[in-house]
Structure formats: C-alpha cells, structure tokens
Design an enzyme around this catalytic site. Sequence first.
Site, PDB file in Angstrom:
ATOM      1  N   CYS A   2       0.834  -1.204   0.000  1.00  0.00           N
ATOM      2  CA  CYS A   2       0.000   0.000   0.000  1.00  0.00           C
ATOM      3  C   CYS A   2       0.875   1.264   0.000  1.00  0.00           C
ATOM      4  CB  CYS A   2      -0.865   0.036   1.241  1.00  0.00           C
ATOM      5  SG  CYS A   2      -1.819  -1.443   1.471  1.00  0.00           S
ATOM      6  N   ARG A  28       5.022   0.270  -6.109  1.00  0.00           N
ATOM      7  CA  ARG A  28       4.929  -0.530  -4.877  1.00  0.00           C
ATOM      8  C   ARG A  28       3.951  -1.686  -5.031  1.00  0.00           C
ATOM      9  NH1 ARG A  28       6.674   2.251  -0.058  1.00  0.00           N
ATOM     10  NH2 ARG A  28       5.250   1.001   1.155  1.00  0.00           N
ATOM     11  N   TRP A  74      -3.245  -2.574  -1.394  1.00  0.00           N
ATOM     12  CA  TRP A  74      -2.894  -3.933  -1.779  1.00  0.00           C
ATOM     13  C   TRP A  74      -3.681  -4.806  -0.817  1.00  0.00           C
ATOM     14  CZ3 TRP A  74      -0.248  -8.199   0.362  1.00  0.00           C
ATOM     15  CH2 TRP A  74       0.267  -9.110  -0.565  1.00  0.00           C
ATOM     16  N   ASN A 100      -1.579   1.855   6.222  1.00  0.00           N
ATOM     17  CA  ASN A 100      -0.747   0.753   5.709  1.00  0.00           C
ATOM     18  C   ASN A 100      -0.452  -0.166   6.878  1.00  0.00           C
ATOM     19  OD1 ASN A 100      -0.595   1.991   3.267  1.00  0.00           O
ATOM     20  ND2 ASN A 100       1.596   2.416   3.327  1.00  0.00           N
ATOM     21  N   GLY A 101      -0.375  -1.459   6.617  1.00  0.00           N
ATOM     22  CA  GLY A 101      -0.055  -2.400   7.690  1.00  0.00           C
ATOM     23  C   GLY A 101      -1.254  -3.261   8.030  1.00  0.00           C
ATOM     24  N   GLU A 470      16.711 -18.246  -7.459  1.00  0.00           N
ATOM     25  CA  GLU A 470      16.480 -16.837  -7.802  1.00  0.00           C
ATOM     26  C   GLU A 470      16.020 -16.700  -9.260  1.00  0.00           C
ATOM     27  OE1 GLU A 470      15.815 -14.085  -6.865  1.00  0.00           O
ATOM     28  OE2 GLU A 470      16.416 -12.723  -8.460  1.00  0.00           O
ATOM     29  N   LYS A 474      12.590 -14.837 -10.645  1.00  0.00           N
ATOM     30  CA  LYS A 474      12.528 -13.813 -11.706  1.00  0.00           C
ATOM     31  C   LYS A 474      11.527 -14.225 -12.784  1.00  0.00           C
ATOM     32  CE  LYS A 474      13.806 -11.000 -10.266  1.00  0.00           C
ATOM     33  NZ  LYS A 474      14.286 -11.202  -8.954  1.00  0.00           N
ATOM     34  N   GLU A 477       7.764 -14.182 -11.412  1.00  0.00           N
ATOM     35  CA  GLU A 477       7.083 -12.926 -11.085  1.00  0.00           C
ATOM     36  C   GLU A 477       6.759 -12.064 -12.288  1.00  0.00           C
ATOM     37  OE1 GLU A 477       9.177 -10.405  -8.236  1.00  0.00           O
ATOM     38  OE2 GLU A 477      11.066 -10.925  -9.134  1.00  0.00           O
ATOM     39  N   HIS A 493      16.082 -37.369  -7.359  1.00  0.00           N
ATOM     40  CA  HIS A 493      15.290 -37.740  -6.178  1.00  0.00           C
ATOM     41  C   HIS A 493      13.824 -37.344  -6.316  1.00  0.00           C
ATOM     42  CE1 HIS A 493      18.919 -38.965  -4.146  1.00  0.00           C
ATOM     43  NE2 HIS A 493      19.470 -37.797  -4.438  1.00  0.00           N
ATOM     44  N   LYS A 587       6.411  -4.059  -4.272  1.00  0.00           N
ATOM     45  CA  LYS A 587       7.852  -3.820  -4.185  1.00  0.00           C
ATOM     46  C   LYS A 587       8.351  -3.945  -2.751  1.00  0.00           C
ATOM     47  CE  LYS A 587      11.866  -2.755  -5.732  1.00  0.00           C
ATOM     48  NZ  LYS A 587      12.566  -3.897  -6.359  1.00  0.00           N
TER      49      LYS A 587
HETATM   50  O1  M6R Z   1      13.059  -5.220  -0.006  1.00  0.00           O
HETATM   51  P1  M6R Z   1      13.525  -6.614   0.241  1.00  0.00           P
HETATM   52  O2  M6R Z   1      14.782  -6.918  -0.486  1.00  0.00           O
HETATM   53  O3  M6R Z   1      13.635  -6.959   1.686  1.00  0.00           O
HETATM   54  O4  M6R Z   1      12.396  -7.519  -0.377  1.00  0.00           O
HETATM   55  C1  M6R Z   1      12.365  -8.911  -0.212  1.00  0.00           C
HETATM   56  C2  M6R Z   1      11.499  -9.566  -1.252  1.00  0.00           C
HETATM   57  O5  M6R Z   1      10.175  -9.153  -1.108  1.00  0.00           O
HETATM   58  C3  M6R Z   1      11.978  -9.224  -2.675  1.00  0.00           C
HETATM   59  O6  M6R Z   1      13.294  -9.601  -2.850  1.00  0.00           O
HETATM   60  C4  M6R Z   1      11.105  -9.944  -3.736  1.00  0.00           C
HETATM   61  O7  M6R Z   1      11.268 -11.312  -3.648  1.00  0.00           O
HETATM   62  C5  M6R Z   1      11.483  -9.405  -5.112  1.00  0.00           C
HETATM   63  N1  M6R Z   1      10.403  -8.639  -5.662  1.00  0.00           N
HETATM   64  C6  M6R Z   1      11.790 -10.426  -6.105  1.00  0.00           C
HETATM   65  O8  M6R Z   1      12.248  -9.863  -7.293  1.00  0.00           O
END
Ligand code: M6R
Length: 592
Positions: A2, A28, A74, A100-101, A470, A474, A477, A493, A587
Amino acid sequence: MCGIFAYYGEKKNAPELVIEGLKNLEYRGYDSWGIAYKTPTEIIIHKEIGKIGDIKTKDLELGESGVAMAHSRWATHGGVTKANAHPHFSENKEIVLIHNGIFENYSEVKKDLIKKGHKFVSQTDTEVLAHLIEQHTRKHSFEDSVKLAVKEIEGRYAIVVMKKDEDKIIAARKGSPLIIGVGKTHGEYFIASDIPAFLKHTNKVIYLDDNQICVIENRKINFYDNATNEEIKKRIIEIDLDIESSEKGEFEHFMMKEIMEQKETLNRAINQDPKTIEQVAKAIESAEDTYFVGCGTAGKAAMVGAYLFAKISKKQIRFVFGSEFQNYKEFINKKTLIVCVSQSGETADTLEAIEIAKEKGAKVAAIVNVESSTIARTADMVIPIKAGPEIGVASTKATTSQLAILTMLAYACDGGVEIAKQLLIRTASQINDMLNPRYAEHIKKIANKLKDIESMYIIGRGANFPMALECAIKLQEVSYIHAEGFAGGELKHGPLALITKNTPVIALVANDDCRKEILSNAQEVKARGGYIIGVSPTNEEVFDFWIRVPDTGETSPIVNIIPVQILAYQLAVLRQNDPDKPRNLAKSVTVK
Ligand code: M6R
C-alpha cells in the site's frame, strides 16, 4: 505494497497534487486507490478499483482544497472492491483515515464497536480504526482520540487521519514507513510512505520513528512519543536523491533500465570504504553464531552468501528466511550476529527477525539499498549497497550489488577485502562488455521459443543452487510461467519425473568444482527429452541453446543471473505482462 501520500499547505490543488504523487508510488504494487479532501463544509472521498496511472485528474471534477490524502491499496482484509479501498470514513463521516499495515486485533475491536452501535460498510481492518477514533472523540479531543486508538492496535501500522471542522492532519507509525516532506513555503508538509511521492516538491525530510505521532495544525508541525505523550524534537535531513534516478529515461520499462544499470551499480557497491565491510567481517569473526536473513530475492542472495563463506572464508553461516526466523529463537543470544539483506529495508518478515534478535540481545548488521529505511536505522552496523532507487518490482540491480557485498564480506573474513575488490572490478568490466543490445537480441531468440510454454526448470550446484532458485523467482514474477529451481543433484530424487519431450531446463554451469556434476545433471535431463539452455562461459555438447557468460570465478552467481533477468523481462513483454508491476506483488512487502 500500500502507498500513502498526504498534503497540508497553502496550495489549493491538494486533491490533484496527491493523485500525481500517488502515481509515483505505483511501483509498490496495488489493486485499488482512493483520495479524500476537505472542503469548508465536508470531506469528499473518491475511490476506484484498478490502476491510477491513466487517470486524468481533470476528468475527476475535483474541488479546491489545501488538505488531502491519497492511498493505493494492496488487499489484505477483504477483496478488491471500491468499499474496501481507502480512505475510510468513521460512522459519523467526520473522520477519514488511510492506513498501511495490519491491525491484527481488529475483529475483537470491531465486535465491541458493533455492540456500541457502529455499522461497517467494508471488510477492512482500517475502517475499524476510523470508527475506534470516532468512539474516543465522544469523550476526548480529536488528537487525544488518535493517540488513544493507536495504543489499542496490535500489529504494524502507518496512518494518516483528518477530521471535518479541524485544521489538522495527524500521522502515526509503528513498523510501517512514514516520512514527512518539509515543503518550500511556510507551513507546507507532505506525508508519504515513500520519498518518490514528494521528491518533485522537496528533498527535506523528517523520518517518523516507531510509536511516534506527528500533528500538523495552524501551519506548524509537532511530534510526540506515543508512550509518554511527551513532545519530541525531530531533525530535518536533506536527502541526496534526484528525480531522474526514479524515472525510466530512454527505456520502456524500469526493469530493463535497472538490468542495464548493473554495469555502474556494481562499481558503486564495490567502491565504498572497506572499513564498513571490515567492521561487519570482524563482528562475524567474533560472533559465536551468524545467521544470514532475508526474504525472496534478498533471501536467495543471503543464501549464496552462506555458500561463499563456506568456500572462501571456511566459516559456517546459517541462512534463514525472515519469515522462518522465529523458529530459531531458542538459539539466539548475546553472542549471535544476524546479517539482514534487504533492498527496501522495510520488509516486515525481516524486521520481525531483527526484533527477535534484539530482544535476545544479539547484534544486527544490515546490507540494504534504502539507507534511510527502518532496517538500516534499526541495525547496529550497515553496509549500503548503493544501487540507487530500484523501482521495478522484480529485484535486479539490487541483487547483484547484494551479491557483490556478500562476496567482499566473505573475502574480508579471510583478510582479503582487496582481493575481492579486484575480482569484482574485473567482473563489473566483463558485465559491461556483456550488456549490449546484441546480447539481449540473442536471448530474445530463446524467449520467442519459450513464450508459450507452461513450465520450466532451472538447475545449479554450490553457490549457483540458490541462484537457480532466484532465476525461478525472476521468471515466475514477471513472465507468470511456472518455474522452479533445483539443486542439480536433487533431480534424480523426484523432479526428474517432470521432464518430458522438450521440457526447457536452464543449467547454470560455472567453471568451478561443480562443473562436471552439473553437466551430468544436464545429461540426465537431456536423456529424458529435456531441452537444455546452458548459461555458461563455454559451449557444451549437451546444450541445445547456449547463453554465454564471462568466466569470473567466485563471482559466477553475479554473472549467471543477468541473462535470466533479461530472459524473464523479454518473456514478460512477449506475453504482454507489465514487467514493472507484476500482478499480486508489491515492491516493499510491509505485511507479515
Ligand atoms: O526489499 P527486500 O529486499 O527486503 O524484499 C524482499 C522480497 O520481497 C523481494 O526480494 C522480492 O522477492 C522481489 N520482488 C523479487 O524480485
């Protein structure tokens, strides 16, 4: 997640101004938005589902006002509906609030308010807070009512509240960021969850800390400690952020801009005072136990860090996801160090790990991008990664800079910070050669082949195993293709059963001790009909498609992720997804 943006001042176009500011927080991630502003006789609310980006303020027939608030939501409590979007009114429609929260104990408070005659129009926790403040105003002043209400909240929050007939705007925070921008004219203030919302208007900021309340009235601003109700003095800080670094420039999307920036961002991460790195290295050496903690991509970088320490400095580090850290609390004590990795510095799960560590007397170090963030301000030691604003939800340049810092840290524990620096300078220059339009075109060929597939897999070994995880994040998402990463040795396995004719598998092949084994794993896939995309310094017989990366030794995780970032971006574009704002994601993940 948010976004909050509010304005108080002499300008009479506050409603328009907060909408424009909210557009700067689009990155965000959100699903609905709304604004509220005061006229001399009433408070007007306007809410919409969907994106604010295309909204033309002139179509909204906004009135004149010098006080306004805007919010992008959000969804957490209740679906994506206009009724659930913020701002929320109190029962008598005199108080309006954005939040927010998460108000964790809202359902008990709601039950109590219902008994007192309150009726609710949304399913949100936020609306309950607006009603709770109103309930207190029956006996107390507006300001005292806000102070009393926030004391009842269990959970994290950042709120902005205003009331009809009062020339006042109140903000409070606990665990969710809130920053005050000090305007250029007397008595002009901005309140936002993130600086880009008001960067166009001012670079003078005041950070609100946990359990602090800010009251703006009669063109003056005052701060209070909510536990003692005592007034506190806050410092105005001039920040060094330019608007350009938060703009797309010649690029169509932030994600591609940020991938391309890695030539420079890596150098910024490396070229910092080695003492900052050495200080944390010393703390690791003297700690009885060190935990690397992070979430999502930052978590994968932290996991690579644990491998680098095992190999380079022969030191055992435990990696734990922020959301899992509470399971280890029995082992945390004064002799423990936790090193948190985070781009935003606001991730709630990572912050919770810090809270647990601090309660147990452990020391906390942070590797962060946003130097003014809560994590940076809470940690005992900070290593900034200096990647600049990362706007795309998918982390790219922050990831490689985090990896660079972790590499320096691993070498520093072995007394070799200068060796690491030279290695990383070479890596950055090789990345500079690699990141050109021809390279991106080559990767586009494979993106075109993969654009309609349903699933793909990524394999790696050693430090490239977390990088396989990782790569999967990518691809998931931004392309929305089902992608999973595995340790090469784990295929046999179980996951091997998923391989059929032409199943795409990316193999991360570094020129290291694991090379032969990962190539054998690629053979196992190929023997079952799989299609191998090799990310490797050399072309190998087993590859159906080769993406060349430079041979950089211990920094292979840094160079291996870059072509997959480009592939994920291109798949997103080919599948007509917005790579900068993936569905359902945010974000900065400020809820647990
Ligand atoms: O701001 P942060 O690095 O703590 O965020 C952690 C994750 O939310 C963040 O890395 C998320 O997985 C990314 N959007 C992935 O690309």
